[in-house]
Every structure is written in C-alpha cells, then in structure tokens.
Design a protein around this motif. Structure first.
Motif, PDB file in Angstrom:
ATOM      1  N   ASP A   1     -19.127   9.138   8.405  1.00  0.00           N
ATOM      2  CA  ASP A   1     -19.674   7.929   9.592  1.00  0.00           C
ATOM      3  C   ASP A   1     -20.103   6.683   8.908  1.00  0.00           C
ATOM      4  N   ALA A   2     -18.700   6.102   7.555  1.00  0.00           N
ATOM      5  CA  ALA A   2     -19.607   5.189   6.934  1.00  0.00           C
ATOM      6  C   ALA A   2     -19.074   3.662   7.557  1.00  0.00           C
ATOM      7  N   ASP A   3     -19.869   2.776   7.323  1.00  0.00           N
ATOM      8  CA  ASP A   3     -19.253   1.562   7.712  1.00  0.00           C
ATOM      9  C   ASP A   3     -18.316   1.127   6.973  1.00  0.00           C
ATOM     10  N   ILE A   4     -18.176   0.938   5.816  1.00  0.00           N
ATOM     11  CA  ILE A   4     -17.240   0.768   4.096  1.00  0.00           C
ATOM     12  C   ILE A   4     -16.723   2.251   3.632  1.00  0.00           C
ATOM     13  N   VAL A   5     -15.945   1.710   3.840  1.00  0.00           N
ATOM     14  CA  VAL A   5     -15.053   2.800   2.866  1.00  0.00           C
ATOM     15  C   VAL A   5     -14.187   2.592   2.376  1.00  0.00           C
ATOM     16  N   ARG A   6     -14.273   2.370   0.452  1.00  0.00           N
ATOM     17  CA  ARG A   6     -14.070   0.804  -0.450  1.00  0.00           C
ATOM     18  C   ARG A   6     -12.687   2.522  -1.401  1.00  0.00           C
ATOM     19  N   GLY A   7     -11.274   2.350  -1.379  1.00  0.00           N
ATOM     20  CA  GLY A   7     -10.629   2.842  -2.248  1.00  0.00           C
ATOM     21  C   GLY A   7     -10.386   2.162  -3.353  1.00  0.00           C
ATOM     22  N   SER A   8      -9.600   2.536  -4.803  1.00  0.00           N
ATOM     23  CA  SER A   8      -8.794   2.110  -5.304  1.00  0.00           C
ATOM     24  C   SER A   8      -8.167   1.343  -5.749  1.00  0.00           C
ATOM     25  N   PHE A   9      -7.609   0.842  -6.478  1.00  0.00           N
ATOM     26  CA  PHE A   9      -6.517   0.123  -6.615  1.00  0.00           C
ATOM     27  C   PHE A   9      -5.826  -0.440  -8.531  1.00  0.00           C
ATOM     28  N   ARG A  10      -4.448  -0.481  -8.034  1.00  0.00           N
ATOM     29  CA  ARG A  10      -3.587  -0.781  -9.039  1.00  0.00           C
ATOM     30  C   ARG A  10      -2.857  -1.801  -9.121  1.00  0.00           C
ATOM     31  N   ASP A  11      -2.119  -2.591 -10.704  1.00  0.00           N
ATOM     32  CA  ASP A  11      -1.123  -3.182 -10.354  1.00  0.00           C
ATOM     33  C   ASP A  11       0.125  -2.827 -10.296  1.00  0.00           C
ATOM     34  N   PHE A  12       1.188  -3.696 -10.313  1.00  0.00           N
ATOM     35  CA  PHE A  12       3.087  -2.981  -8.845  1.00  0.00           C
ATOM     36  C   PHE A  12       3.556  -1.912 -10.455  1.00  0.00           C
ATOM     37  N   ASP A  13       2.729  -2.063 -11.426  1.00  0.00           N
ATOM     38  CA  ASP A  13       2.707  -1.111 -12.656  1.00  0.00           C
ATOM     39  C   ASP A  13       2.545   0.204 -12.860  1.00  0.00           C
ATOM     40  N   GLY A  14       1.248   0.524 -11.851  1.00  0.00           N
ATOM     41  CA  GLY A  14       0.499   1.289 -12.097  1.00  0.00           C
ATOM     42  C   GLY A  14      -0.593   1.222 -13.134  1.00  0.00           C
ATOM     43  N   LYS A  15      -1.308   0.020 -13.388  1.00  0.00           N
ATOM     44  CA  LYS A  15      -1.623   0.266 -14.602  1.00  0.00           C
ATOM     45  C   LYS A  15      -3.314  -1.045 -14.170  1.00  0.00           C
ATOM     46  N   VAL A  16      -4.020  -0.485 -14.549  1.00  0.00           N
ATOM     47  CA  VAL A  16      -6.093  -1.337 -14.207  1.00  0.00           C
ATOM     48  C   VAL A  16      -5.576  -2.937 -14.651  1.00  0.00           C
ATOM     49  N   PRO A  17      -5.603  -4.106 -13.515  1.00  0.00           N
ATOM     50  CA  PRO A  17      -5.374  -5.387 -14.402  1.00  0.00           C
ATOM     51  C   PRO A  17      -6.527  -5.621 -15.225  1.00  0.00           C
ATOM     52  N   ASP A  18      -5.920  -5.997 -16.210  1.00  0.00           N
ATOM     53  CA  ASP A  18      -6.429  -6.070 -17.869  1.00  0.00           C
ATOM     54  C   ASP A  18      -7.870  -8.045 -16.735  1.00  0.00           C
TER      55      ASP A  18
ATOM     56  N   VAL B   1       0.840  -1.634   0.061  1.00  0.00           N
ATOM     57  CA  VAL B   1       0.278  -0.197  -0.393  1.00  0.00           C
ATOM     58  C   VAL B   1       0.873   1.383  -0.331  1.00  0.00           C
ATOM     59  N   LYS B   2       0.328   2.440  -0.578  1.00  0.00           N
ATOM     60  CA  LYS B   2       0.996   3.392  -0.636  1.00  0.00           C
ATOM     61  C   LYS B   2       1.232   4.507   0.960  1.00  0.00           C
ATOM     62  N   PRO B   3       1.936   5.593   0.858  1.00  0.00           N
ATOM     63  CA  PRO B   3       1.181   5.693   1.939  1.00  0.00           C
ATOM     64  C   PRO B   3       0.687   5.811   3.066  1.00  0.00           C
ATOM     65  N   THR B   4      -0.346   7.129   2.400  1.00  0.00           N
ATOM     66  CA  THR B   4      -1.305   8.120   2.432  1.00  0.00           C
ATOM     67  C   THR B   4      -2.556   6.503   2.612  1.00  0.00           C
ATOM     68  N   PHE B   5      -2.318   5.470   2.532  1.00  0.00           N
ATOM     69  CA  PHE B   5      -3.628   4.340   1.950  1.00  0.00           C
ATOM     70  C   PHE B   5      -5.010   4.516   3.065  1.00  0.00           C
ATOM     71  N   ILE B   6      -4.003   4.549   4.553  1.00  0.00           N
ATOM     72  CA  ILE B   6      -5.534   4.507   5.556  1.00  0.00           C
ATOM     73  C   ILE B   6      -5.268   5.689   5.619  1.00  0.00           C
ATOM     74  N   GLU B   7      -4.246   6.681   5.416  1.00  0.00           N
ATOM     75  CA  GLU B   7      -5.167   7.985   5.790  1.00  0.00           C
ATOM     76  C   GLU B   7      -6.219   8.519   5.238  1.00  0.00           C
ATOM     77  N   GLU B   8      -6.612   8.322   3.851  1.00  0.00           N
ATOM     78  CA  GLU B   8      -7.392   8.707   3.611  1.00  0.00           C
ATOM     79  C   GLU B   8      -8.578   8.087   3.240  1.00  0.00           C
ATOM     80  N   LEU B   9      -8.703   6.762   3.229  1.00  0.00           N
ATOM     81  CA  LEU B   9      -9.462   5.874   3.712  1.00  0.00           C
ATOM     82  C   LEU B   9      -9.872   6.143   5.112  1.00  0.00           C
ATOM     83  N   TYR B  10      -9.158   6.501   6.587  1.00  0.00           N
ATOM     84  CA  TYR B  10     -10.025   6.870   7.747  1.00  0.00           C
ATOM     85  C   TYR B  10     -10.610   8.222   7.651  1.00  0.00           C
ATOM     86  N   GLN B  11      -9.882   9.325   6.818  1.00  0.00           N
ATOM     87  CA  GLN B  11     -10.534  10.968   6.408  1.00  0.00           C
ATOM     88  C   GLN B  11     -11.501  10.659   5.806  1.00  0.00           C
TER      89      GLN B  11
END
Length: 312
Positions: A110-127, A94-104
């Motif tokens: 007051d969400a029960d669930i906060v979903r973030g976005s993701f990429r592969d290790f090259d910064g691309k959307v996996p096929d 995870v990148k350094p601000t992963f938890i910080e941004e979801l927590y904020q």
C-alpha cells in the motif's frame, strides 16, 4: 480487473528515440495502461514517427506549447485517470515487467511511492550514479533519511506513484528549473505514508548527446540548484519538527554537493549576492557534514574554497 495505470511520456525533440520508448511501454506485461504522450511543443518529427503506433487505443497525445520537462510532466499528471502514475522519459526504455513489478509491490505494501532500479542501455550503472535503493517498506521520512544517507541519484522515472497521494498532497514539479527531480523527490518522500522499493533494474536510462545532463547547461543548472537551495532554506526556517528539520539539512547538503560541483567544473555567473545563500546553506548543513566521511568533508571544503577564490 487490475486498475488502470497512467504512463506520462514528455516529448521534446526525440525523434531518434521515441519509437523505441513507446514500443517498450506497449510491450509491458501489465496491459491496463493509458499512455499519455505530452507533445511539449517539439520542433522535430517526434510525433510523426510514432503515428503507426497510435492505432493502440491506449495512446493519447496531448499537445501544448513548450513548457519544459516539469510543465510537461505536470500536464500528464493532471490528465491521468489511472490509480497509479509512472513518469518515463521519451529517450529511455523499460523492460517488459517494469510496471508489473512496481505495481505488485505497491499492492503488497500500500505504498504511495515504489522506486525501482535502473541501468544504462548496456546494462551497466552509469558513471557517478547510485542506482539501487533497497529498503523494507518504510514511512517516507525514514525512507528519505536512508535515501540521502546513501547518496542515491535523484530520479523520478524509475518509480510508481499513487495518484491519490500526488493529488491529495498537491505534489507537482516546479516549472522553469532543471534538475527538478531532487526537489520533487524530497518533497514527496517527506509526505509519503509508505515508500517501498523493487531491486530489479527494469528501467533503461539512455546517456545521449543533447540531453539536459550532457548539454552545456551549466549556468541553468547552477541557477536551478540555487533556486532549490533557497527554497529549502526557507522551508528549514519555517519548520519546527526536529525530524523534518534534520532531513531538510541532509537534502540541502545533497543539493549543495551538486551545486558546488557544477560551479567548480564550469565557469558560471556567480554574483556577490549568491554568497549569502552559500553562507546560509553551509551554516544549516553543519550537522550533516559532521556525519559524513572525512574524505567527503575534505572534498566539499576544497570546492567551497575554490568558489571563494574564483568569485570573491
């Protein structure tokens, strides 16, 4: 002081990757963490290679006999002391601000669930993956409706969950199956008062040989999808609420889309008894299919015909 957040990291045969994963968690800008490393009976040196990192008092190793990914996650969720829980796979980072941004976002909404976005290790959307889910904070049922309509990839590791929500609703992973994220995500969204999203792709998903999705686990994946589909067929039969019923229909279609793909792609054991589930599910998802694009309907019909031709 900001509240404690629990990070659950299931570990099984990942000695090549675990160090990078744990180090990325240690580098989070949100520092009030407990890092629960669940040693799920690993057969390699996964725990040994992170011994130097265990000087960090935030890290706790919990050892258990092998129970699979669901069992390991459940162990961590039960042990968690944090106000929120994050589930991070041990071969990812995870990148350094992963938890910080979801927590904020969780605090703001007051969400029960906060979903973030993701990429592969090259910064691309996996096929073949749909990674980004951007909505205004919504009731869980509304969020699930949009989620399924957009054919989002069922993953839990890019999200943050309110611990009290998980425990009050008795939400755990179903042991003994693969592809458990679809089952868990659907059930949790149905019960959530609020689901929010963060569009920053701060989670890095590793595509590697030997993972569940790249190993030839076709039979286990097929059996798991069938188990989940049968579970939701019963759920549909026992549900009176029209909105919930419609969402279950959409979810079953999503599971059926994956199940039929697995069966068509690889030869699996498909006894005659499976056709009753296939028939029941296809009857239930008729309203959902009517809403889908023509190209998608044709593709689905072709898969069903291939299955009938191959296995009947």
């Amino acid at each position: 002081m900001k509240p404690l957040i629990s990070i659950v990291v299931p570990v099984y045969n990942v000695e090549e990757y675990i160090n990078e994963c744990i180090e990325s968690i240690q580098k989070q800008t949100y520092t009030n963490l407990e890092i629960l490393v669940i040693n799920d009976g690993t057969k390699d040196r996964s725990i040994e290679v992170i011994k130097d990192l265990m000087n960090d008092p935030r890290i706790q190793v919990i050892n258990q006999s092998n129970q699979g990914l669901s069992g390991a996650r459940n162990t961590g969720m039960r042990a968690a002391k944090g106000k929120y829980i994050s589930l991070i796979d041990s071969d990812d980072k995870v990148k350094p601000t992963f938890i910080e941004e979801l927590y904020q976002k969780a605090i703001e909404t007051d969400a029960d669930i906060v979903r973030g976005s993701f990429r592969d290790f090259d910064g691309k959307v996996p096929d073949g993956w749909v990674t980004d889910f951007n909505i205004c904070p919504s009731k869980g049922t509304e969020a699930l409706k949009q989620f399924l309509n957009q054919s989002l990839s069922f993953v839990v590791w890019s999200s943050l969950y309110k611990t009290s929500f998980l425990r009050n609703k008795k939400l755990e992973f179903t042991p003994g199956i693969l592809l458990e994220d679809g089952d868990f995500t659907t059930r949790s969204y149905l019960l959530a008062s609020c689901v929010a999203t963060v569009d920053t792709p701060n989670y890095c998903y590793r595509i590697r040989p030997g993972s569940i999705l790249t190993t030839n686990n076709s039979q286990k994946m097929s059996d798991s999808e069938l188990f989940i589909i049968n579970k939701f067929i019963k759920f549909h039969q026992n549900t009176m609420n029209a909105e919930t019923k419609s969402l279950i229909e959409d979810a079953i279609y999503a599971f059926m889309r994956d199940w039929t793909r697995i069966i068509v792609k690889d030869t699996v054991q498909f006894p005659k008894s499976h056709f009753s589930s296939l028939k029941s599910a296809n009857k239930i998802i008729k309203p959902t299919l009517r809403k889908r694009p023509l190209k998608e309907k044709i593709k689905y019909a072709i898969k069903i015909n291939i299955i009938k031709y191959r296995y009947k």
